[in-house]
Enzyme design. Structure first.
Site, PDB file in Angstrom:
ATOM      1  N   ARG A  39     -17.816  18.857 -22.549  1.00 18.59           N
ATOM      2  CA  ARG A  39     -19.314  18.418 -22.726  1.00 18.59           C
ATOM      3  C   ARG A  39     -19.866  17.885 -21.199  1.00 18.59           C
ATOM      4  NH1 ARG A  39     -17.998  12.356 -24.937  1.00 18.59           N
ATOM      5  NH2 ARG A  39     -16.585  13.352 -26.361  1.00 18.59           N
ATOM      6  N   HIS A  40     -18.824  17.795 -20.078  1.00 21.35           N
ATOM      7  CA  HIS A  40     -19.227  17.762 -18.946  1.00 21.35           C
ATOM      8  C   HIS A  40     -19.054  18.715 -18.220  1.00 21.35           C
ATOM      9  CE1 HIS A  40     -19.158  13.502 -19.993  1.00 21.35           C
ATOM     10  NE2 HIS A  40     -17.780  13.152 -20.001  1.00 21.35           N
ATOM     11  N   HIS A  77     -14.640   2.366 -13.914  1.00 23.79           N
ATOM     12  CA  HIS A  77     -15.064   2.332 -15.435  1.00 23.79           C
ATOM     13  C   HIS A  77     -15.993   1.151 -15.682  1.00 23.79           C
ATOM     14  CE1 HIS A  77     -15.591   4.282 -19.487  1.00 23.79           C
ATOM     15  NE2 HIS A  77     -15.953   3.362 -19.760  1.00 23.79           N
ATOM     16  N   GLU A 125      -9.879  14.762 -13.482  1.00 20.11           N
ATOM     17  CA  GLU A 125      -9.603  13.743 -14.791  1.00 20.11           C
ATOM     18  C   GLU A 125      -9.159  14.878 -15.825  1.00 20.11           C
ATOM     19  OE1 GLU A 125     -12.492  11.217 -15.858  1.00 20.11           O
ATOM     20  OE2 GLU A 125     -12.521   9.963 -13.874  1.00 20.11           O
ATOM     21  N   ASP A 155     -19.741  13.781 -13.567  1.00 17.94           N
ATOM     22  CA  ASP A 155     -19.658  14.302 -14.957  1.00 17.94           C
ATOM     23  C   ASP A 155     -21.097  14.379 -15.504  1.00 17.94           C
ATOM     24  OD1 ASP A 155     -17.012  14.901 -15.045  1.00 17.94           O
ATOM     25  OD2 ASP A 155     -16.505  12.841 -15.955  1.00 17.94           O
ATOM     26  N   HIS A 156     -22.066  13.193 -15.058  1.00 15.82           N
ATOM     27  CA  HIS A 156     -23.210  12.866 -16.160  1.00 15.82           C
ATOM     28  C   HIS A 156     -24.405  13.975 -15.469  1.00 15.82           C
ATOM     29  CE1 HIS A 156     -21.380  10.828 -19.012  1.00 15.82           C
ATOM     30  NE2 HIS A 156     -20.952   9.817 -18.014  1.00 15.82           N
ATOM     31  N   HIS A 199     -14.387  15.203 -15.070  1.00 16.20           N
ATOM     32  CA  HIS A 199     -13.660  15.259 -16.303  1.00 16.20           C
ATOM     33  C   HIS A 199     -13.726  16.470 -16.848  1.00 16.20           C
ATOM     34  CE1 HIS A 199     -11.885  12.924 -19.784  1.00 16.20           C
ATOM     35  NE2 HIS A 199     -11.282  13.921 -19.671  1.00 16.20           N
ATOM     36  N   ARG A 233     -13.287  17.858 -20.098  1.00 15.20           N
ATOM     37  CA  ARG A 233     -12.997  17.820 -21.245  1.00 15.20           C
ATOM     38  C   ARG A 233     -12.536  18.854 -22.069  1.00 15.20           C
ATOM     39  NH1 ARG A 233     -14.452  11.983 -22.767  1.00 15.20           N
ATOM     40  NH2 ARG A 233     -13.816  12.564 -24.585  1.00 15.20           N
ATOM     41  N   GLU A 288      -4.968   4.164 -11.966  1.00 16.75           N
ATOM     42  CA  GLU A 288      -6.220   3.924 -11.834  1.00 16.75           C
ATOM     43  C   GLU A 288      -6.324   2.588 -12.938  1.00 16.75           C
ATOM     44  OE1 GLU A 288      -9.246   6.696 -11.402  1.00 16.75           O
ATOM     45  OE2 GLU A 288     -10.830   5.161 -12.239  1.00 16.75           O
ATOM     46  N   ASN A 337     -18.068   9.915  -9.496  1.00 21.47           N
ATOM     47  CA  ASN A 337     -17.826  10.698 -10.709  1.00 21.47           C
ATOM     48  C   ASN A 337     -19.353  11.467 -11.183  1.00 21.47           C
ATOM     49  OD1 ASN A 337     -17.876  11.391 -13.551  1.00 21.47           O
ATOM     50  ND2 ASN A 337     -15.838  10.448 -13.830  1.00 21.47           N
ATOM     51  N   ARG A 390     -29.393  21.392 -21.610  1.00 16.23           N
ATOM     52  CA  ARG A 390     -30.580  22.479 -21.972  1.00 16.23           C
ATOM     53  C   ARG A 390     -29.625  23.812 -21.734  1.00 16.23           C
ATOM     54  NH1 ARG A 390     -36.036  21.375 -22.045  1.00 16.23           N
ATOM     55  NH2 ARG A 390     -36.067  19.518 -23.230  1.00 16.23           N
ATOM     56  N   THR A 419     -14.425   7.595 -22.311  1.00 17.53           N
ATOM     57  CA  THR A 419     -12.984   7.376 -22.017  1.00 17.53           C
ATOM     58  C   THR A 419     -12.658   5.831 -22.479  1.00 17.53           C
ATOM     59  OG1 THR A 419     -12.630   8.981 -20.301  1.00 17.53           O
ATOM     60  CG2 THR A 419     -10.698   7.765 -20.759  1.00 17.53           C
ATOM     61  N   GLY A 433     -19.218   6.654 -12.056  1.00 19.08           N
ATOM     62  CA  GLY A 433     -19.939   7.601 -12.403  1.00 19.08           C
ATOM     63  C   GLY A 433     -21.051   7.377 -12.928  1.00 19.08           C
TER      64      GLY A 433
HETATM   65  N1  PXP Z   1     -12.484   6.766 -13.856  1.00 20.23           N
HETATM   66  C1  PXP Z   1     -11.965   7.314 -14.946  1.00 20.23           C
HETATM   67  C2  PXP Z   1     -10.518   7.698 -15.013  1.00 20.23           C
HETATM   68  C3  PXP Z   1     -12.934   7.926 -15.808  1.00 20.23           C
HETATM   69  O1  PXP Z   1     -12.567   8.428 -17.015  1.00 20.23           O
HETATM   70  C4  PXP Z   1     -14.322   7.410 -15.696  1.00 20.23           C
HETATM   71  C5  PXP Z   1     -15.357   7.789 -16.617  1.00 20.23           C
HETATM   72  O2  PXP Z   1     -15.217   7.412 -17.862  1.00 20.23           O
HETATM   73  C6  PXP Z   1     -14.499   6.525 -14.501  1.00 20.23           C
HETATM   74  C7  PXP Z   1     -13.526   6.329 -13.624  1.00 20.23           C
HETATM   75  C8  PXP Z   1     -16.245   6.272 -14.287  1.00 20.23           C
HETATM   76  O3  PXP Z   1     -16.510   5.488 -15.185  1.00 20.23           O
HETATM   77  P1  PXP Z   1     -18.047   5.271 -15.220  1.00 20.23           P
HETATM   78  O4  PXP Z   1     -18.657   6.531 -15.653  1.00 20.23           O
HETATM   79  O5  PXP Z   1     -18.112   4.278 -16.369  1.00 20.23           O
HETATM   80  O6  PXP Z   1     -18.378   4.743 -13.729  1.00 20.23           O
END
Ligand code: PXP
Length: 247
Positions: free
Chosen positions: A57-58, A198, A78, A17-18, A51, A53, A159, A15, A26, A109, A220
């Site tokens: 934000r991601h 997660h 996602e 996203d971050h 994801h 959103r 999942e 993932n 920025r 989430t 992620g």
């Molecule tokens: N799976 C799903 C469906 C998620 O929404 C997320 C992020 O919240 C993750 C996996 C990955 O979680 P993490 O970032 O805590 O590894």
């Protein structure tokens, strides 16, 4: 050959996203999640998860096609179960769509989707995605009630939210792990492919990776955080090695 003796390979979805979260801090273009996707591909990741959103934000809308074009890896998008997200998913046709609960004020989430309580809202969305050839996954707690709801919705994948497992300690963690193992077995027995994710880290991933029916982990935050210290390639390779060793 028994599945229990030789479990199938376990896929790692990263993932990213971050990476986008840091970019967005920025407002510019750096660091680019596309570059992260390319590193995931080179480091042995099996898929990209991101994801979109409601508050963006991601990743942003324009990232979806760029990520899809950047590597040969499948995209697991996602998304919340809304008309807006359905429209976007149908336009981009990712390999998979994972339906997640979304509350604007949450940091991440928190908790699984109430597939049981939201059947009527989810049914047309799951059907439209499936008709478009998108593999639908529902992000649910490892509970029989939610799994049965996923079966009624004919989702091919669930999942399991591993947040409770990741945050628990001692006997409570062992109990969460048993729930994940029992629900993964029940899902597989009913023809649903179980995934999990997660809060997974180098320290807690192996017990989940050892559950033989689980086909994919989506990870992620920890990988991106660890990348600050060791680089993204190294953090993914180490996670991959730990997962493979546990199998
Ligand atoms: N799976 C799903 C469906 C998620 O929404 C997320 C992020 O919240 C993750 C996996 C990955 O979680 P993490 O970032 O805590 O590894």
């Amino acid at each position: 050959m028994s599945d229990l003796i030789h479990p199938a390979a376990l896929r790692l979805g990263v993932n990213i996203d971050h990476v986008a979260t840091i970019r967005n801090a920025r407002g510019g273009d750096h660091p680019d999640p596309v570059r992260a996707a390319q590193i995931v591909a080179g480091a042995g990741g099996d898929g990209i998860t991101a994801h979109l959103r409601e508050d963006r934000r991601h990743i942003r809308d324009s990232d979806i096609a760029r990520i899809q074009d950047a590597t040969g890896l499948p995209l697991n998008l996602e998304m919340a179960a809304t008309a807006e997200m359905l429209d976007i998913a149908l336009r981009h046709r990712p390999h998979a769509a994972c339906i997640v609960p979304e509350r604007r004020e949450e940091r991440t989430t928190e908790g699984g989707l109430d597939a049981a309580g939201l059947h009527n809202q989810l049914a047309p969305i799951v059907a439209r995605l499936a008709d478009a050839g998108i593999r639908v996954s529902l992000f649910i707690a490892p509970e029989a009630r939610q799994l049965e709801a996923a079966m009624r919705l004919k989702a091919p994948v669930v999942e399991f939210h591993t947040g409770e497992y990741a945050h628990a300690t001692g006997e409570a963690r062992a109990a969460e792990l048993r729930k994940l193992a029992d629900m993964a077995a029940l899902a597989a027995k009913n023809g649903i492919e179980p995934h999990a994710g997660h809060g997974l880290t180098f320290d807690n991933v192996q017990a989940v990776a050892a559950i033989p029916q689980i086909a994919e982990l989506n990870i992620g935050h920890f990988l991106i955080g660890e990348a600050i210290f060791t680089g993204l390639d190294a953090s993914i390779r180490r996670m991959r090695d730990l997962m493979d060793a546990a199998r």
